[in-house]
Design an enzyme around this catalytic site. Structure first.
Site: not given
Length: 282
Positions: A246-247
């Site tokens: 989850p950048c």
């Protein structure tokens, strides 16, 4: 800088120069420590404090970089690259690449020639995605506004791999990310290619909970690399597996959403969607 700091800096600078000049001989910790007149224990701790990595890891980085430069030549064999790097044979080079690169030297050299990659397209709340997998796990996932462009970007990462458009179990498990709580998705496996630093950043991203946010500076601090926010930002931007890693949960220290490879509006929508799901579960 104090007198002691100056002395320590000069010792570490000398050690780095020595390792660079002699990495083909794979010098031991004791050998380099003796060179700068320190005990192995004290040298290990001092080098790690100043360089941010252990002497062994620094030596590995140099070795892998040299091997990569050699393997760029199609005429160079893996055994030749291993021996020229100062390793005992292809087996050692294989282990080193697995540790640093996440893939074997053969896979790196051949652009994924020995990899069989399945890929498929799917819908998500934020647009169509392309998801790809090897026998080891998910190797790529990206938003696919244009299917042809998305597939070409996958090919660019692994130009010589064997491709088959097929939805497999790894991909199905990965796509559950949009319908289930991330904590329950224990069946997802990732097969990633990256530097040691990139892999550490991506691993840190996996610890950000659904609905949570962090900053580049905080990630750098977690990695004991304070001041490396820019390097963290680059590693975050190189994330090959959208949403699973989850950048999008990394924002600027000012609270601004910041840039996102697939558009800041999409990033804001993803953060809002997750926040709403979290609030609904309270």
């Amino acid at each position: 800088m104090t007198t002691q700091d100056h002395i320590d800096y000069n010792r570490i600078a000398e050690a780095i120069q020595y390792i660079r000049q002699h990495f083909k001989q794979q010098p031991s910790l004791e050998e380099v420590a003796e060179r700068v007149h320190l005990s192995p224990f004290h040298f290990q701790r001092l080098f790690s404090d100043w360089a941010g990595v252990s002497p062994k890891k620094f030596l590995q980085f140099l070795s892998v970089q040299h091997a990569k430069e050699l393997l760029a030549d199609p005429q160079i064999k893996l055994s030749d690259a291993a021996f020229d790097t100062g390793l005992s044979g292809p087996g050692r080079l294989h282990d080193l690449f697995i540790s640093i690169e996440g893939m074997t030297p053969g896979e790196f050299k051949n652009g994924g020639e020995n990899l069989s990659i399945n890929y498929s397209y799917a819908e998500s709340p934020f647009g169509n995605v392309l998801v790809a997998s090897t026998l080891k796990g998910i190797c790529y996932m990206a938003f696919a506004e244009d299917k042809n462009i998305a597939l070409q970007e996958l090919h660019d990462r692994f130009p010589n791999a064997h491709y088959q458009q097929m939805l497999d179990l790894s991909q199905q498990n990965a796509l559950y990310i949009f319908t289930q709580d991330w904590k329950e998705l224990t069946k997802i496996k990732l097969h990633l290619k990256g530097t040691d630093f990139q892999l550490k950043v991506w691993e840190t991203l996996l610890r950000i909970p659904l609905g949570g946010l962090t900053t580049y500076g905080k990630i750098a601090a977690q990695l004991n690399a304070a001041g490396a926010s820019r390097a963290v930002g680059t590693a975050v931007g190189d994330n090959p597996v959208v949403f699973l890693i989850p950048c999008h949960r990394v924002i600027q220290s000012t609270g601004a959403i910041g840039q996102y490879h697939w558009g800041s509006n999409r990033k804001a929508a993803m953060i809002g969607w997750e926040s709403a799901k979290t609030s609904h579960n309270l």
